[in-house]
Design a protein around this motif. Structure first.
Motif, PDB file in Angstrom:
ATOM      1  N   ARG A   1      -7.869 -99.733 -21.672  1.00 47.97           N
ATOM      2  CA  ARG A   1      -8.174-101.263 -21.467  1.00 47.97           C
ATOM      3  C   ARG A   1      -8.209-102.105 -22.811  1.00 47.97           C
ATOM      4  NH1 ARG A   1     -12.324-105.066 -22.018  1.00 47.97           N
ATOM      5  NH2 ARG A   1     -11.981-107.087 -20.798  1.00 47.97           N
TER       6      ARG A   1
ATOM      7  N   VAL B   1     -18.465 -93.565 -18.661  1.00 44.15           N
ATOM      8  CA  VAL B   1     -17.729 -92.629 -19.133  1.00 44.15           C
ATOM      9  C   VAL B   1     -18.475 -91.570 -19.726  1.00 44.15           C
ATOM     10  CG1 VAL B   1     -15.647 -92.182 -20.745  1.00 44.15           C
ATOM     11  CG2 VAL B   1     -15.757 -94.232 -19.490  1.00 44.15           C
TER      12      VAL B   1
ATOM     13  N   THR C   1     -11.490 -94.038 -30.149  1.00 41.81           N
ATOM     14  CA  THR C   1     -10.738 -94.942 -29.096  1.00 41.81           C
ATOM     15  C   THR C   1     -10.109 -95.872 -29.913  1.00 41.81           C
ATOM     16  OG1 THR C   1     -12.105 -93.989 -27.508  1.00 41.81           O
ATOM     17  CG2 THR C   1     -11.217 -96.012 -26.920  1.00 41.81           C
TER      18      THR C   1
ATOM     19  N   ALA D   1     -20.026 -97.395 -22.732  1.00 44.26           N
ATOM     20  CA  ALA D   1     -19.522 -95.878 -22.602  1.00 44.26           C
ATOM     21  C   ALA D   1     -20.597 -95.135 -21.513  1.00 44.26           C
ATOM     22  CB  ALA D   1     -19.414 -95.377 -23.836  1.00 44.26           C
TER      23      ALA D   1
ATOM     24  N   THR E   1      -9.591 -92.792 -21.071  1.00 46.31           N
ATOM     25  CA  THR E   1     -10.180 -93.350 -20.302  1.00 46.31           C
ATOM     26  C   THR E   1     -10.714 -94.656 -21.032  1.00 46.31           C
ATOM     27  OG1 THR E   1     -11.116 -91.572 -18.837  1.00 46.31           O
ATOM     28  CG2 THR E   1     -12.331 -93.742 -18.615  1.00 46.31           C
ATOM     29  N   LEU E   2     -11.214 -94.447 -22.045  1.00 43.20           N
ATOM     30  CA  LEU E   2     -11.592 -95.612 -22.903  1.00 43.20           C
ATOM     31  C   LEU E   2     -10.653 -96.418 -23.489  1.00 43.20           C
ATOM     32  CD1 LEU E   2     -15.062 -94.329 -24.373  1.00 43.20           C
ATOM     33  CD2 LEU E   2     -14.951 -95.991 -22.508  1.00 43.20           C
TER      34      LEU E   2
ATOM     35  N   PHE F   1     -10.023 -94.970 -13.567  1.00 43.01           N
ATOM     36  CA  PHE F   1      -9.295 -94.125 -14.484  1.00 43.01           C
ATOM     37  C   PHE F   1      -9.735 -92.782 -14.706  1.00 43.01           C
ATOM     38  CE2 PHE F   1      -7.100 -92.498 -18.141  1.00 43.01           C
ATOM     39  CZ  PHE F   1      -5.656 -92.706 -17.975  1.00 43.01           C
ATOM     40  N   ALA F   2     -11.239 -92.677 -15.115  1.00 46.47           N
ATOM     41  CA  ALA F   2     -12.010 -91.555 -15.435  1.00 46.47           C
ATOM     42  C   ALA F   2     -11.996 -90.502 -13.954  1.00 46.47           C
ATOM     43  CB  ALA F   2     -13.444 -91.807 -15.521  1.00 46.47           C
TER      44      ALA F   2
ATOM     45  N   PRO G   1     -10.108-100.435 -14.006  1.00 48.52           N
ATOM     46  CA  PRO G   1     -11.665-100.219 -14.277  1.00 48.52           C
ATOM     47  C   PRO G   1     -11.610 -98.574 -15.102  1.00 48.52           C
ATOM     48  CG  PRO G   1     -11.209-100.981 -12.099  1.00 48.52           C
ATOM     49  CD  PRO G   1      -9.961-100.834 -12.715  1.00 48.52           C
ATOM     50  N   ASP G   2     -12.604 -98.717 -16.009  1.00 53.32           N
ATOM     51  CA  ASP G   2     -12.787 -97.373 -16.768  1.00 53.32           C
ATOM     52  C   ASP G   2     -13.182 -96.113 -15.791  1.00 53.32           C
ATOM     53  OD1 ASP G   2     -12.163 -98.612 -19.029  1.00 53.32           O
ATOM     54  OD2 ASP G   2     -14.366 -98.891 -19.438  1.00 53.32           O
TER      55      ASP G   2
ATOM     56  N   LEU H   1     -17.242-101.034 -26.167  1.00 54.55           N
ATOM     57  CA  LEU H   1     -17.163 -99.693 -26.045  1.00 54.55           C
ATOM     58  C   LEU H   1     -18.669 -99.022 -26.392  1.00 54.55           C
ATOM     59  CD1 LEU H   1     -13.773 -98.609 -27.803  1.00 54.55           C
ATOM     60  CD2 LEU H   1     -14.381 -98.584 -25.298  1.00 54.55           C
TER      61      LEU H   1
END
Length: 308
Positions: free
Chosen positions: A182, A248, A104, A245, A178-179, A146-147, A142-143, A241
């Motif tokens: 941002r 995610v 990522t 995580a 997703t990660l 998006f996920a 926001p993660d 991250l």
């Protein structure tokens, strides 16, 4: 430099001790494992036997002393669910999280350098405004949103990507995307701002006056001096991250340290939760020290301060 790193190690010990005590106490707030691992019909004797076998019959203070003594000897206990070493489970899951964070950040750094340098080369142009708008939007998404949106569009509606697993290259796309969104947005803004300042510096004008081409000016002069702030932000994002995580990994079923933490909380597996959190905390402290060392190597002013 060594004195600087030594001070950073010492200052990291206090937060690490806070994590040690905090994770132990917070783990106990998830509930009594006896109610989860034994049937409702279990007799008081069976409950007492289970608690005694797993050290849950002792006072909390005694449990904490045993826990700290075990940590000092690198013994984090065994999983209540599987009976496997908690440290082994955490170490087995951690590489998956590191791989996810590494790829990522690699893509985020490459993308941010390309887009940021392109935008900074012609500030206030249409390309600069578009890239600034998109990077600010990406940094604000926001993660988890998006996920979930990615799963719905690409897995449910289109059916072109899997929703979980690591068995194929396609299964990496949604978690990394997703990660990535941002950090790419934040880093692009940082690189763009640093490059705008660097390209207007006297040494860049001097290089141009000596006949240096645009590519050489950007890559050999401006980008090198703009790397220090970008490195600091990239390091902070990498730490984020590794630490963030959890959501995610839970959404995509990624077999990393975050999913292990979620499973341990739901299963009230104290030893596994404690080992996973402590391993994550230690990795974050190590990353922070490496980031500070890298920043000191790039910035002579930091090296001079470290000698004081």
């Amino acid at each position: 430099m060594f004195a600087f790193l030594r001070r950073r190690v010492y200052t990291s010990l206090v937060p690490l001790l806070v994590v040690l005590f905090g994770v132990f106490l917070l783990a106990r707030l998830t509930g009594d494992p006896t109610n989860l691992y034994l049937p409702v019909s279990a007799t008081p004797d069976q409950r007492a036997e289970f608690a005694a076998e797993n050290g849950l019959d002792k006072p909390v203070l005694s449990q904490m002393v045993d826990y700290l003594s075990g940590v000092a000897h690198l013994d984090f206990g065994e999983s209540l669910r599987t009976g496997e070493s908690a440290a082994t489970m955490a170490l087995r899951a951690f590489p998956a999280t590191l791989q996810l964070a590494f790829f990522t950040m690699l893509l985020a750094i490459i993308g941010a350098i390309v887009i940021g340098c392109w935008a900074a080369y012609r500030p206030n142009s249409l390309a600069d405004r578009i890239s600034s708008l998109l990077s600010m939007t990406a940094a604000s998404i926001p993660d988890f949103w998006f996920a979930i949106t990615g799963v719905w569009i690409f897995a449910v509606v289109l059916g072109v990507l899997p929703t979980s697993g690591t068995g194929s290259a396609l299964s990496w796309i949604l978690p990394i995307a997703t990660l990535l969104i941002r950090p790419l947005g934040v880093l692009t803004q940082v690189v763009r701002g640093a490059m705008v300042s660097a390209l207007s510096a006297p040494y860049v004008r001097l290089a141009r006056s000596k006949g240096a081409g645009d590519l050489r000016v950007v890559t050999h002069h401006a980008l090198r001096n703009a790397a220090a702030p970008a490195l600091t932000v990239a390091g902070d994002l990498t730490v984020g991250l590794v630490n963030g995580a959890v959501v995610v990994e839970a959404i995509f079923g990624w077999p990393g340290i975050g999913k292990l933490m979620i499973d341990a909380i739901l299963q009230r597996d104290f030893a596994v939760l404690q080992a996973a959190v402590l391993l994550t905390a230690v990795s974050i402290f190590v990353l922070n020290i490496l980031i500070d060392a890298g920043y000191a190597l790039l910035d002579a002013r930091v090296r001079e301060k470290s000698k004081v």
